[in-house]
Every structure is written in C-alpha cells, then in structure tokens.
Design a protein around this motif. Structure first.
Motif, mmCIF file in Angstrom:
data_model
loop_
_atom_site.group_PDB
_atom_site.id
_atom_site.type_symbol
_atom_site.label_atom_id
_atom_site.label_comp_id
_atom_site.label_asym_id
_atom_site.label_seq_id
_atom_site.Cartn_x
_atom_site.Cartn_y
_atom_site.Cartn_z
ATOM 1 N N GLN A 154 0.832 -1.210 0.000
ATOM 2 C CA GLN A 154 0.000 0.000 0.000
ATOM 3 C C GLN A 154 0.867 1.261 0.000
ATOM 4 N N SER A 155 2.128 1.125 0.429
ATOM 5 C CA SER A 155 3.057 2.259 0.465
ATOM 6 C C SER A 155 3.871 2.366 -0.823
ATOM 7 N N ASP A 156 3.351 1.782 -1.895
ATOM 8 C CA ASP A 156 3.970 1.883 -3.220
ATOM 9 C C ASP A 156 5.249 1.065 -3.363
ATOM 10 N N TYR A 157 5.256 -0.109 -2.748
ATOM 11 C CA TYR A 157 6.335 -1.066 -2.967
ATOM 12 C C TYR A 157 5.737 -2.377 -3.487
ATOM 13 N N PRO A 158 5.251 -2.383 -4.717
ATOM 14 C CA PRO A 158 4.632 -3.596 -5.268
ATOM 15 C C PRO A 158 5.627 -4.739 -5.444
ATOM 16 N N GLU A 159 6.930 -4.432 -5.416
ATOM 17 C CA GLU A 159 7.960 -5.465 -5.565
ATOM 18 C C GLU A 159 7.891 -6.520 -4.474
ATOM 19 N N VAL A 160 7.231 -6.182 -3.361
ATOM 20 C CA VAL A 160 7.140 -7.108 -2.229
ATOM 21 C C VAL A 160 6.580 -8.458 -2.654
ATOM 22 N N VAL A 161 5.562 -8.442 -3.489
ATOM 23 C CA VAL A 161 4.932 -9.694 -3.926
ATOM 24 C C VAL A 161 5.938 -10.566 -4.655
ATOM 25 N N GLU A 162 6.690 -9.951 -5.540
ATOM 26 C CA GLU A 162 7.685 -10.698 -6.320
ATOM 27 C C GLU A 162 8.843 -11.176 -5.441
ATOM 28 N N ILE A 163 9.246 -10.349 -4.483
ATOM 29 C CA ILE A 163 10.344 -10.737 -3.585
ATOM 30 C C ILE A 163 9.946 -11.944 -2.747
ATOM 31 N N GLU A 164 8.744 -11.925 -2.211
ATOM 32 C CA GLU A 164 8.257 -13.066 -1.429
ATOM 33 C C GLU A 164 8.265 -14.335 -2.272
ATOM 34 N N ALA A 165 7.753 -14.234 -3.496
ATOM 35 C CA ALA A 165 7.667 -15.406 -4.377
ATOM 36 C C ALA A 165 9.059 -15.916 -4.747
ATOM 37 N N LYS A 166 9.974 -14.999 -5.048
ATOM 38 C CA LYS A 166 11.330 -15.389 -5.426
ATOM 39 C C LYS A 166 12.051 -16.046 -4.242
ATOM 40 N N THR A 167 11.878 -15.486 -3.051
ATOM 41 C CA THR A 167 12.509 -16.063 -1.868
ATOM 42 C C THR A 167 11.982 -17.470 -1.610
#
Length: 230
Positions: free
Chosen positions: A97-110
């Motif tokens: 919500q704070s404009d870091y959509p990369e979080v979803v991809e980082i979680e999946a990659k990890t």
C-alpha cells in the motif's frame, strides 16, 4: 513499546500484534531516506517465507530429539518464528500500500529459492537454517545496539524490528543445538550450507534492493546512499 532492554536469557513467547497506520507511507530511517528504507522493504518481504522454512527445518527433525529442555526450546522457537512471519506479512501488506509492489515478487522469489533447499536431506536444510539464523542474529544485535539507528529512527518505526531482533537473539542457538543433537554439526556441513545460502539468497536481496532504487520515482542523494551502505 521498547522491548530492547528485556532479558535475553530465555525464550519467551510474545504474541505481539503491531498495527500500521494506513494513512502513512512506510519509512524506516530519518528524513525518509529511501536507500535505507528500501533495504528494510526487501528484508521484510524475505522474512515470511524465510521464517516458515526455519520452522519446517527444525520441525522435520524434532522426532530425533530426546532432551526435554531442547524440545521446549524448539516449541518456543517455532512459536516465535510463526509470530514473526505473521507480523512481517502484515507489514508487507502495508508496504504494498506504500507503493512497494515489488514485495509480492520478492516473497515469491525467496520462496522459490527456499524450495530448492527443501529438496536437500533434512540435516542439510537445518544446516542452512543455522547459517541464516546467524545472519539474522547479527542484524538483530546491530539493530538493538547501534546508537545511530536509535538516533535516526522513531520508536514507532522500530517496534516490529526490535521485537523481532530481541527474539532472534533469544533463540539464535536453537537450530545450532538441534543440528548438533542429530549429529549434523560438522565443518563440512556448515561450509556447504554457507555456500548455498550465499549463492541462492544474497542475489535476491541485492537484486531487489537495486531494482527498487533504480525506479524513476525513487530519488536519493549521495549522503543518503552512504547512510544506506554504511
């Protein structure tokens, strides 16, 4: 909530719930330093899949443990890590919500990288957890003792990280003790685990930290970059 000064002598289950203000964008460091903040965005995104792997790797060999004290430590370790995963997931939703959509991809990659560890024998998975727990304990000690962090952050921004850090130091030896108890604590296993963790997970951290900083809407000064690196 300042829990940094609490005792580190025993493993305590603390079912801490930390709310995040939806009207405020996430910022960890003073003056909204985006270099430092972005690093903590990536770390938080990596934590939930990491914590679940830690839990699994210890649980996988729990039936081989006979010592009652160590079994109790394992139960508390699992509880602490589960609470950490839950609260970082809550923070991650706030980060999106704070404009870091990369979080979803980082979680999946990890998770994908950790799935590669899951193909290994159980004692090798546990050895990888020992290495990662060493890294998190090192970061935890820094967060709790570095005066610069105290000076340049607010207590509100530190609440989750201090609680997590305290408990990482409390249970830092559990995975090591379990590995030792099942006969897997050899220099060879530790070296292999260190190599695997460095090779598979370090690139995720640095790739996404740089990726976020290269965004056109992320602006930072040389001073902010120095703060982030040092």
């Amino acid at each position: 909530m300042n829990i940094a000064a609490q005792s580190l002598q025993r493993i305590v289950r603390r079912n801490v719930v930390i709310p995040f203000d939806k009207n405020k964008k996430f910022s960890f460091y003073y003056e909204d330093n985006l270099v430092v903040t972005s690093l903590f965005v990536v770390l938080s995104a990596m934590f939930p899949p990491g914590e679940m792997f830690f839990i699994e790797s210890v649980r996988n060999v729990r039936d081989q443990i006979k010592d009652e004290k160590l079994l109790e430590d394992i139960r508390n370790f699992i509880a602490q890590e589960a609470f950490h995963s839950r609260e970082h997931q809550s923070l991650n939703e706030h980060l999106i919500q704070s404009d870091y959509p990369e979080v979803v991809e980082i979680e999946a990659k990890t998770k994908a990288k950790l799935d590669e560890f899951r193909k290994l024998p159980k004692f090798e998975q546990l050895a990888a957890t020992v290495v990662m727990e060493h890294y998190t304990a090192t970061l935890a000690r820094l967060l709790l003792t570095d005066p610069l962090i105290k000076q340049r952050t607010t207590q509100e921004s530190r609440n989750l990280w201090e609680w997590h850090a305290l408990e990482e130091l409390e249970h830092k030896s559990v995975a090591f003790d379990v590995l030792d108890a099942i006969g897997g604590n050899t220099a060879k296993n530790r070296r292999m685990a260190l190599t695997r963790v460095t090779k598979l997970l370090s690139p995720v951290l640095f790739h996404y930290w740089i990726k976020i900083l290269k965004r056109s809407d992320i602006k930072f000064s040389i001073r902010e970059l120095k703060d982030g690196v040092y």
